[in-house]
Write an enzyme that holds these catalytic residues in place. Sequence first.
Site, PDB file in Angstrom:
ATOM      1  N   THR A 184     -10.104   1.380   0.187  1.00  0.00           N
ATOM      2  CA  THR A 184     -10.743   1.859  -1.312  1.00  0.00           C
ATOM      3  C   THR A 184     -11.933   2.683  -0.717  1.00  0.00           C
ATOM      4  OG1 THR A 184      -9.819  -0.286  -2.138  1.00  0.00           O
ATOM      5  CG2 THR A 184     -11.235   1.027  -3.409  1.00  0.00           C
ATOM      6  N   ARG A 212       3.040  -0.554  -8.121  1.00  0.00           N
ATOM      7  CA  ARG A 212       1.819  -1.573  -7.788  1.00  0.00           C
ATOM      8  C   ARG A 212       0.627  -0.926  -8.093  1.00  0.00           C
ATOM      9  NH1 ARG A 212      -2.755  -2.080  -4.338  1.00  0.00           N
ATOM     10  NH2 ARG A 212      -3.240  -4.068  -4.114  1.00  0.00           N
ATOM     11  N   VAL A 213      -0.352  -1.635  -8.957  1.00  0.00           N
ATOM     12  CA  VAL A 213      -1.669  -1.295  -9.056  1.00  0.00           C
ATOM     13  C   VAL A 213      -2.485  -2.356  -8.907  1.00  0.00           C
ATOM     14  CG1 VAL A 213      -3.261  -0.536 -10.981  1.00  0.00           C
ATOM     15  CG2 VAL A 213      -0.758   0.507 -10.969  1.00  0.00           C
ATOM     16  N   ASP A 215      -6.804  -3.531  -7.911  1.00  0.00           N
ATOM     17  CA  ASP A 215      -8.070  -3.639  -8.918  1.00  0.00           C
ATOM     18  C   ASP A 215      -8.667  -2.401  -8.974  1.00  0.00           C
ATOM     19  OD1 ASP A 215      -8.561  -3.803  -6.009  1.00  0.00           O
ATOM     20  OD2 ASP A 215     -10.704  -4.305  -6.361  1.00  0.00           O
ATOM     21  N   GLY A 235     -10.823  -4.792  -1.198  1.00  0.00           N
ATOM     22  CA  GLY A 235     -10.310  -5.876  -0.592  1.00  0.00           C
ATOM     23  C   GLY A 235      -8.762  -6.072  -1.207  1.00  0.00           C
ATOM     24  N   THR A 236      -8.541  -7.533  -1.202  1.00  0.00           N
ATOM     25  CA  THR A 236      -7.159  -7.503  -1.540  1.00  0.00           C
ATOM     26  C   THR A 236      -7.152  -7.367  -3.203  1.00  0.00           C
ATOM     27  OG1 THR A 236      -8.153  -9.766  -1.480  1.00  0.00           O
ATOM     28  CG2 THR A 236      -6.721  -9.277   0.374  1.00  0.00           C
TER      29      THR A 236
END
Lengths: 318, 318
Positions: A184, A212-213, A215, A235-236
Amino acid sequence: MSRAAIAIHGGAGAIARAALSAEQEQHYLQALRDIVASGQTILAAGGSALDAVTEAVRLLEACPLFNAGKGSVFTHAGTHELDACIMDGITQDAGAVAGVSHIRHPILAARAVLEKSPHVLMIGAGAEQFAMDHGLEPVAADYFSTEARWQQLQRAQAIQQTLLDHDGAAQENAPLDNDRKLGTVGAVAIDSAGHLAAATSTGGMTNKQVGRVGDSPLPGAGCFSNGRVAVSCTGTGETFIRTQAAYDVAALMEYGGLTLPQAADRVIFEKIPALGGSGGLIAIDADGNIALPFNTEGMYRGYGWLGASPVVNIYRGS
Amino acid sequence: MSRAAIAIHGGAGAIARAALSAEQEQHYLQALRDIVASGQTILAAGGSALDAVTEAVRLLEACPLFNAGKGSVFTHAGTHELDACIMDGITQDAGAVAGVSHIRHPILAARAVLEKSPHVLMIGAGAEQFAMDHGLEPVAADYFSTEARWQQLQRAQAIQQTLLDHDGAAQENAPLDNDRKLGTVGAVAIDSAGHLAAATSTGGMTNKQVGRVGDSPLPGAGCFSNGRVAVSCTGTGETFIRTQAAYDVAALMEYGGLTLPQAADRVIFEKIPALGGSGGLIAIDADGNIALPFNTEGMYRGYGWLGASPVVNIYRGS
């Protein structure tokens, strides 16, 4: 007194196992340094925090080293789906797009949603139509593709898993392991008037399921700003959604009385790991304090107050 | 001791100007009563809060009176785009879908994402493919259409604005004004084991731009649950996203030390109006306390503790 400043990130992750030359590392550090400097130039000219984070993220999208815009990772289907969000601390208004494939700069589409739409989040073909209607530059879907990302998809499909990762250079030439990196980009800033803003953009996860989306495009999850603090996360993604990571920093400060570093550390070292997640964030508060915590081995990051040299780094302890 | 209970809502809004017969009102109240009772039956049989909110929202989707599933409003393009989210308070895990048009029960697709995917939010065609792959029932896009909603679109397009509203019966037969109603449905529950869950589903806004997504499918915005509280919102979606309304109730309780009613009131009567928004929410805490605040003239709502009769209402002061 508020103090104008900008901070940026280019993703967090594990350190690459292959030894790196100082020259290879400099390639990444220089990109971060140049982008921090571009943000500082805008702020020095009296530009708004909103303009500074927009331009910093636009440059991060344009740089193929980072997983956003050009250099975005591939989905399982070999396509690209990009997400971006921007939030204005003055109004607490936000604009975001998710699942777009034909807009050169998703962050500019998010900015258009913020300024020219009553809505906050637009997805897919509807978001692309909105962006085109507002004069944004369309590109063929393969504009975002790079050879390094394609090889990353082949590796991921060979080992049959989704990589929460990214990176644009050849695998062996990146400081953080391309196949174990959380991809990101983002920026946060405070301008000379004391106003805050945050922006986040991503190319998603290598080999992710179509649709898939994470954060990144969700206000409060991967991006947040109000009058008190601006936050951008990496991050995850699922964990950052479940914990409302970006807004949680603001809530811990406002309701819990924590300082910015305390709140940012609580999120990254306690709340996110408690749900099995990893990553980092960058944040600036209304006093110009900066926090850049991460619980991975490294995070591409940089910051600079007005009139000071950019500070950039990848690993811990510096 | 926690106390098993369920609460539901069918949207908030302004009271219809046309006089209603008691019989017309009863039509709505009976639907709410039946759905609360269905949730109570699940809880009484030892079912989980997650199962109770799933079934309650599935029934709200199946009922054409409410703007979710069958009876969803139309977009500007005359299509339907549905969103849903479910969150499990035990794990703080969530599943959500946005912008789907061919899944009979979006809440069941959200539940499948929660249980059968490493992801939290899936959108558009990718979300539909995921749902089909997991055996969910496909429907033609016109399954969701009703004559009342079509007339609502014609009225909205005639006055050239987006309606933050819904409702399925003919305009003059609904207690809340179809054209000034905030259309969403939701449920929150606590089961006999003391576990919490929340679910939200919507057909969106009449005459909205294609691709717009509101707060309903976003964890922390229109739906949230952890071990402390479960929340489902309805209102001007953009404001609920910008304020992280559902999570904000949890943060005010955990960091600010507020009780559930205090936290819920703070969000609905202070935070949301401060950004120009309106609507309501339903929430249950770990002690079985229930709050159902709304700042509009009415909110379709109901609740019931285990062993007690369902309590249902539409207007204020009761």
